[in-house]
Scaffold this motif. Sequence first.
Motif, PDB file in Angstrom:
ATOM      1  N   TYR A  55      42.641  78.009  20.728  1.00  0.00           N
ATOM      2  CA  TYR A  55      41.895  77.273  21.766  1.00  0.00           C
ATOM      3  C   TYR A  55      42.790  76.953  22.969  1.00  0.00           C
ATOM      4  CZ  TYR A  55      39.555  73.099  23.768  1.00  0.00           C
ATOM      5  OH  TYR A  55      38.984  72.162  24.609  1.00  0.00           O
ATOM      6  N   PHE A  56      44.000  76.487  22.661  1.00  0.00           N
ATOM      7  CA  PHE A  56      44.856  75.985  23.746  1.00  0.00           C
ATOM      8  C   PHE A  56      45.624  77.140  24.388  1.00  0.00           C
ATOM      9  CE2 PHE A  56      48.487  73.336  25.374  1.00  0.00           C
ATOM     10  CZ  PHE A  56      47.722  72.692  26.327  1.00  0.00           C
ATOM     11  N   LYS A  57      44.920  77.806  25.296  1.00  0.00           N
ATOM     12  CA  LYS A  57      45.448  79.056  25.833  1.00  0.00           C
ATOM     13  C   LYS A  57      45.611  78.982  27.354  1.00  0.00           C
ATOM     14  CE  LYS A  57      43.579  82.644  23.764  1.00  0.00           C
ATOM     15  NZ  LYS A  57      42.522  83.656  23.546  1.00  0.00           N
ATOM     16  N   GLY A  58      46.646  79.626  27.823  1.00  0.00           N
ATOM     17  CA  GLY A  58      46.890  79.674  29.259  1.00  0.00           C
ATOM     18  C   GLY A  58      46.048  80.752  29.928  1.00  0.00           C
ATOM     19  N   ILE A  59      46.229  80.876  31.204  1.00  0.00           N
ATOM     20  CA  ILE A  59      45.440  81.853  31.965  1.00  0.00           C
ATOM     21  C   ILE A  59      46.053  83.247  31.808  1.00  0.00           C
ATOM     22  CG2 ILE A  59      46.681  81.603  34.161  1.00  0.00           C
ATOM     23  CD1 ILE A  59      43.763  81.503  35.435  1.00  0.00           C
ATOM     24  N   SER A  60      45.199  84.266  31.943  1.00  0.00           N
ATOM     25  CA  SER A  60      45.691  85.650  31.796  1.00  0.00           C
ATOM     26  C   SER A  60      45.904  86.288  33.167  1.00  0.00           C
ATOM     27  CB  SER A  60      44.676  86.467  31.010  1.00  0.00           C
ATOM     28  OG  SER A  60      43.497  86.606  31.787  1.00  0.00           O
ATOM     29  N   LYS A  61      46.582  87.422  33.124  1.00  0.00           N
ATOM     30  CA  LYS A  61      46.846  88.166  34.372  1.00  0.00           C
ATOM     31  C   LYS A  61      45.550  88.574  35.063  1.00  0.00           C
ATOM     32  CE  LYS A  61      50.350  90.707  32.416  1.00  0.00           C
ATOM     33  NZ  LYS A  61      50.800  91.916  31.892  1.00  0.00           N
ATOM     34  N   VAL A  62      44.585  89.072  34.259  1.00  0.00           N
ATOM     35  CA  VAL A  62      43.352  89.573  34.892  1.00  0.00           C
ATOM     36  C   VAL A  62      42.562  88.436  35.531  1.00  0.00           C
ATOM     37  CG1 VAL A  62      43.065  91.693  33.533  1.00  0.00           C
ATOM     38  CG2 VAL A  62      42.077  89.593  32.707  1.00  0.00           C
ATOM     39  N   GLY A 101      40.772  85.731  40.389  1.00  0.00           N
ATOM     40  CA  GLY A 101      40.715  84.479  41.136  1.00  0.00           C
ATOM     41  C   GLY A 101      41.148  84.668  42.579  1.00  0.00           C
ATOM     42  N   VAL A 102      42.259  85.368  42.759  1.00  0.00           N
ATOM     43  CA  VAL A 102      42.786  85.592  44.109  1.00  0.00           C
ATOM     44  C   VAL A 102      41.742  86.337  44.954  1.00  0.00           C
ATOM     45  CG1 VAL A 102      44.562  86.821  45.421  1.00  0.00           C
ATOM     46  CG2 VAL A 102      45.183  85.589  43.327  1.00  0.00           C
ATOM     47  N   LEU A 103      41.066  87.272  44.316  1.00  0.00           N
ATOM     48  CA  LEU A 103      40.064  88.090  45.015  1.00  0.00           C
ATOM     49  C   LEU A 103      38.792  87.284  45.321  1.00  0.00           C
ATOM     50  CD1 LEU A 103      40.220  91.193  45.547  1.00  0.00           C
ATOM     51  CD2 LEU A 103      38.702  91.458  43.567  1.00  0.00           C
TER      52      LEU A 103
END
Length: 390
Positions: free
Chosen positions: A244-251, A256-258
């Motif tokens: 559950y306690f997971k960070g953000i992924s590259k994709v 998000g940037v896009l």
Amino acid sequence: MKKNEDLYKNELAKVVQLEKENIFLYWKGRVALYALLKAIGVGENDEVIIPAFTCVVVPNAIKYLGAKPIYVDIDPNTYNIDVRLLENHISSKTKVIVCQNTFGLSSNLEQIVELAVSHNIFTIEDCTHGFGGVYSEKPNGTFCDAAFYSTQWNKPFSTGIGGFAISHHKKIKDNLITVNVDLLKPSVVNNISLSILYFIREHIMIHQFYWTMLKAYRWLSRHNLVQGSSSGKELTSTTMPANYFKGISKVQIRKGVLNIRSLSNTMLIRKKNAKLYTDYLKKENKLHVSPELFDNHSFLVYPLRVKDKDKIFRLAELRKIPLGDWFCSPIHPVVTCFEQWDLDTGKYPLAQEISSQIINLPTNLSSIEPILSFLEEIKENIVSHSSSIE
Ligand SMILES: Cc1ncc(COP(=O)(O)O)c(C=O)c1O
């Protein structure tokens, strides 16, 4: 990753008018809430006040820490905590009040924060619906000690699933850095399955298939067959799921940037459409969002109350009108076994009544003509202004 992460944080920081060091990225919005509660020190036997009209993942995050969610009935005009009832729910165990920016409608934050400060309680804004909006001339989410946001599919901008937290409070920020050391890293499989979902969403999920795809996606995610918003376990138990306690992924960061680039344009469209809905409903003497109550709404969706919700959903599916169902119960989408979440629904009559009536109109379409025609067709079913519950 670091370069894109900084880029993404910079973009988010511009919108909330904070330094990027105040921003923390997560796999989902609910994980951001969990991290914030942990950073504040919420634990065994503490109490956290939340509106009785929310998503079940909110009380889940509280329960995972051994604390107790304390529900407050909502104000029918704002869909947030009814401030008049708030003080009665504060006890010596209250650690946090969660104010909710429901549907993008920020409300009553001054009063809630003032009360919290006077009792030495932290405030967190659930800004999962409200990124990009403004309240009392401040960006949504910056009024409280901290806030969390969602970038899940139907949110102000999307990374598929995703979320982030902000805080300008030194102690919370310092503690978040420590708490985040335990974040799990998204797996290669997580990255690939998210990329597949982006492809499906962008190339197959067209307007015509809205209802079919929505049902398929919810069924698959409930059975843990796709990277869904909520796993089956989150909807049936209060035990924290593994991973559950997971960070953000590259994709997610890349998306998000896009996608954040389209935020300001989408906000203009949302506001324009919300005004058209209000004008129509006002003219027909139907219940509508009162413009004077909100400083600068960021209408993620437009709330509409109807007398026979099931009938309206059936008709919408037939007419291919994309309606939303937030919130179908005080802890959406759970409709049974409320006691697991310490919820006695009988104590929250307004939240109960509103969840039985509410549907969400889309605000992000370039034209809402078909929706306005649909409203005309179901006019008799829309709750009128004079029958509003107080
Ligand atoms: C009010 C509210 N809070 C929290 C969340 C959780 O956000 P996420 O799905 O990013 O975990 C949602 C999700 O839609 C929500 O509606």
